[in-house]
Design a protein around this motif. Structure first.
Motif, PDB file in Angstrom:
ATOM      1  N   VAL A 284       0.844  -1.197   0.000  1.00 13.90           N
ATOM      2  CA  VAL A 284       0.000   0.000   0.000  1.00 13.90           C
ATOM      3  C   VAL A 284       0.882   1.250   0.000  1.00 13.90           C
ATOM      4  N   VAL A 285       0.695   2.086  -1.015  1.00 12.85           N
ATOM      5  CA  VAL A 285       1.608   3.203  -1.252  1.00 12.85           C
ATOM      6  C   VAL A 285       1.442   4.334  -0.246  1.00 12.85           C
ATOM      7  N   ASP A 286       0.210   4.778  -0.003  1.00 10.99           N
ATOM      8  CA  ASP A 286       0.007   5.994   0.785  1.00 10.99           C
ATOM      9  C   ASP A 286       0.616   5.926   2.187  1.00 10.99           C
ATOM     10  N   PRO A 287       0.379   4.851   2.972  1.00 12.39           N
ATOM     11  CA  PRO A 287       1.011   4.793   4.300  1.00 12.39           C
ATOM     12  C   PRO A 287       2.532   4.758   4.234  1.00 12.39           C
ATOM     13  N   ALA A 288       3.074   4.111   3.199  1.00 14.88           N
ATOM     14  CA  ALA A 288       4.530   4.032   3.065  1.00 14.88           C
ATOM     15  C   ALA A 288       5.122   5.412   2.803  1.00 14.88           C
ATOM     16  N   ILE A 289       4.474   6.171   1.917  1.00 17.05           N
ATOM     17  CA  ILE A 289       4.972   7.521   1.625  1.00 17.05           C
ATOM     18  C   ILE A 289       4.799   8.428   2.841  1.00 17.05           C
ATOM     19  N   GLU A 290       3.672   8.309   3.548  1.00 15.94           N
ATOM     20  CA  GLU A 290       3.483   9.094   4.770  1.00 15.94           C
ATOM     21  C   GLU A 290       4.606   8.822   5.753  1.00 15.94           C
ATOM     22  N   MET A 291       4.996   7.553   5.884  1.00 11.49           N
ATOM     23  CA  MET A 291       6.056   7.180   6.808  1.00 11.49           C
ATOM     24  C   MET A 291       7.402   7.778   6.377  1.00 11.49           C
ATOM     25  N   ILE A 292       7.695   7.716   5.085  1.00  2.00           N
ATOM     26  CA  ILE A 292       8.946   8.271   4.565  1.00  2.00           C
ATOM     27  C   ILE A 292       9.006   9.774   4.806  1.00  2.00           C
ATOM     28  N   ILE A 293       7.919  10.477   4.484  1.00  2.48           N
ATOM     29  CA  ILE A 293       7.888  11.932   4.657  1.00  2.48           C
ATOM     30  C   ILE A 293       8.006  12.299   6.127  1.00  2.48           C
ATOM     31  N   ARG A 294       7.264  11.603   6.974  1.00  2.87           N
ATOM     32  CA  ARG A 294       7.289  11.898   8.410  1.00  2.87           C
ATOM     33  C   ARG A 294       8.681  11.695   8.991  1.00  2.87           C
ATOM     34  N   LYS A 295       9.304  10.568   8.682  1.00  4.42           N
ATOM     35  CA  LYS A 295      10.638  10.281   9.212  1.00  4.42           C
ATOM     36  C   LYS A 295      11.673  11.280   8.679  1.00  4.42           C
ATOM     37  N   THR A 296      11.536  11.643   7.415  1.00  2.00           N
ATOM     38  CA  THR A 296      12.507  12.567   6.809  1.00  2.00           C
ATOM     39  C   THR A 296      12.375  13.960   7.394  1.00  2.00           C
ATOM     40  N   ILE A 297      11.140  14.438   7.562  1.00  4.71           N
ATOM     41  CA  ILE A 297      10.941  15.762   8.155  1.00  4.71           C
ATOM     42  C   ILE A 297      11.480  15.785   9.585  1.00  4.71           C
ATOM     43  N   ARG A 298      11.203  14.728  10.335  1.00  4.16           N
ATOM     44  CA  ARG A 298      11.710  14.662  11.717  1.00  4.16           C
ATOM     45  C   ARG A 298      13.230  14.719  11.744  1.00  4.16           C
ATOM     46  N   MET A 299      13.864  14.009  10.829  1.00  4.27           N
ATOM     47  CA  MET A 299      15.325  13.958  10.800  1.00  4.27           C
ATOM     48  C   MET A 299      15.931  15.299  10.382  1.00  4.27           C
ATOM     49  N   ASN A 300      15.187  16.088   9.606  1.00  2.60           N
ATOM     50  CA  ASN A 300      15.708  17.349   9.066  1.00  2.60           C
ATOM     51  C   ASN A 300      15.076  18.588   9.703  1.00  2.60           C
ATOM     52  N   LEU A 301      14.322  18.401  10.784  1.00  2.41           N
ATOM     53  CA  LEU A 301      13.570  19.507  11.355  1.00  2.41           C
ATOM     54  C   LEU A 301      14.459  20.654  11.810  1.00  2.41           C
ATOM     55  N   SER A 302      15.617  20.333  12.365  1.00  2.00           N
ATOM     56  CA  SER A 302      16.506  21.393  12.872  1.00  2.00           C
ATOM     57  C   SER A 302      16.984  22.319  11.764  1.00  2.00           C
ATOM     58  N   SER A 303      17.138  21.790  10.550  1.00  2.00           N
ATOM     59  CA  SER A 303      17.531  22.656   9.439  1.00  2.00           C
ATOM     60  C   SER A 303      16.325  23.302   8.761  1.00  2.00           C
TER      61      SER A 303
END
Length: 238
Positions: A105-124
Motif C-alpha cells: 500500500v503506497v500511501d502509508p509508506a509515503i506518509e512514513m517516509i515523509i514523516r521520518k525525513t521531516i523529523r530527521m531534518n527539522l533542525s535545518s
C-alpha cells in the motif's frame, strides 16, 4: 504534520505541474536496479526545471499542503538527509511501482517516509520556514501540555493570527497541528523503541494508556499495538 495532497510516479522528463512545495524522490538507476536515491524539498514550480537538467529515470513527486515563503527568494530546493532505514523504505517504494505490486500500500509508506525525513531534518528546516519553527517548538515541549496561548506567545502572534497562519501555511488549524504532532511522536516511538503503550501515552501528554489508545486508533485506524506490528512487517519486506 504536513498533509499529502497528491502523489505522482513518473519516468524521464514527464512531470506534473503542481503548486506550493513538494517532496521529490528521485532514482537514477533503471528498473529493478538498486541505485542511489535522492530526496529533497522543492518549490513545485521548479520541478520541471530541475528534472530537465538532471538524469533521473524514475521520480515520485509528493505534493504537500505546504504553502510557505522561504527566508530567501533564492532558495527553491532543500536537500534532505536520510538514514539507512529511510533509504530502504524508498528503495522498496520504487520497487513497488516497478513491479506494480498491489499488495504494497503506497500511501502509508509515503506518509512514513515523509514523516521520518521531516523529523530527521527539522533542525535545518526551521531555519528556512516559520511553520517548522512552530512544529519544532510543539515537539520539544509536548510533555508540557501546551495550550494555544503558549503557541501564540512563542510565535509573537495573537490567537486569531496564529490560527490564520496555520491555515495559510499548512491548511489546518493549530489544535489539529498539535494532534498531528502527538500522532507523529507516538508513531516514531512505536517504531524506534520498545517502550510500553502507557509510557508512549505519557510522553505524548495522555493521562493513561486507554485514552491514548482511543485517540491513536481514531486518528490512524489502528491501535498502537497493531501499528507497531504492521511497521515491523513492512521493515521485513525492505
Amino acid at each position: 504534520m504536513i498533509e499529502i495532497k497528491n502523489i505522482y510516479y513518473t519516468t524521464g522528463k514527464n512531470v506534473h505541474g503542481v503548486n506550493g512545495w513538494s517532496i521529490l524522490l528521485a532514482k537514477g538507476g533503471m528498473y529493478m536496479e538498486k541505485s542511489e536515491v535522492e530526496i529533497f524539498l522543492i518549490e513545485s514550480q521548479m520541478i520541471f526545471k530541475y528534472v530537465s537538467q538532471n538524469v533521473l529515470n524514475q521520480i515520485i513527486i509528493v505534493e504537500l499542503n505546504l504553502f510557505c515563503e522561504s527566508i530567501s527568494d533564492y532558495i527553491w530546493k532543500i536537500d534532505l538527509k536520510i538514514n539507512r532505514d529511510i533509504n530502504s523504505l524508498i528503495q522498496l517504494l520504487f520497487t513497488r511501482f516497478e513491479t506494480k505490486d498491489r499488495t504494497y500500500v503506497v500511501d502509508p509508506a509515503i506518509e512514513m517516509i515523509i514523516r521520518k525525513t521531516i523529523r530527521m531534518n527539522l533542525s535545518s528546516l526551521k531555519d528556512y520556514f516559520e511553520i517548522f519553527k512552530l512544529i519544532a517548538f510543539i515537539q520539544e515541549n509536548m510533555s508540557d501540555n501546551l495550550t494555544v496561548t503558549d503557541l501564540a506567545e512563542f510565535m509573537h502572534m495573537s490567537k486569531p493570527t496564529l490560527n490564520r497562519f496555520c491555515l495559510n501555511k499548512i491548511n489546518k488549524v493549530h489544535q489539529n497541528l498539535i494532534n498531528d504532532i502527538k500522532i507523529t511522536l507516538a508513531k516514531n516511538l512505536l517504531e524506534s523503541t520498545d517502550k510500553k503503550i502507557y509510557e508512549i501515552g505519557e510522553e505524548t501528554s495522555f493521562f493513561n494508556a486507554s485514552t491514548f489508545t482511543v485517540f491513536f486508533k481514531r486518528e490512524t485506524g489502528l491501535s498502537p499495538k497493531e501499528y507497531r506490528q504492521d511497521y515491523f512487517c513492512l521493515l521485513e519486506r525492505a
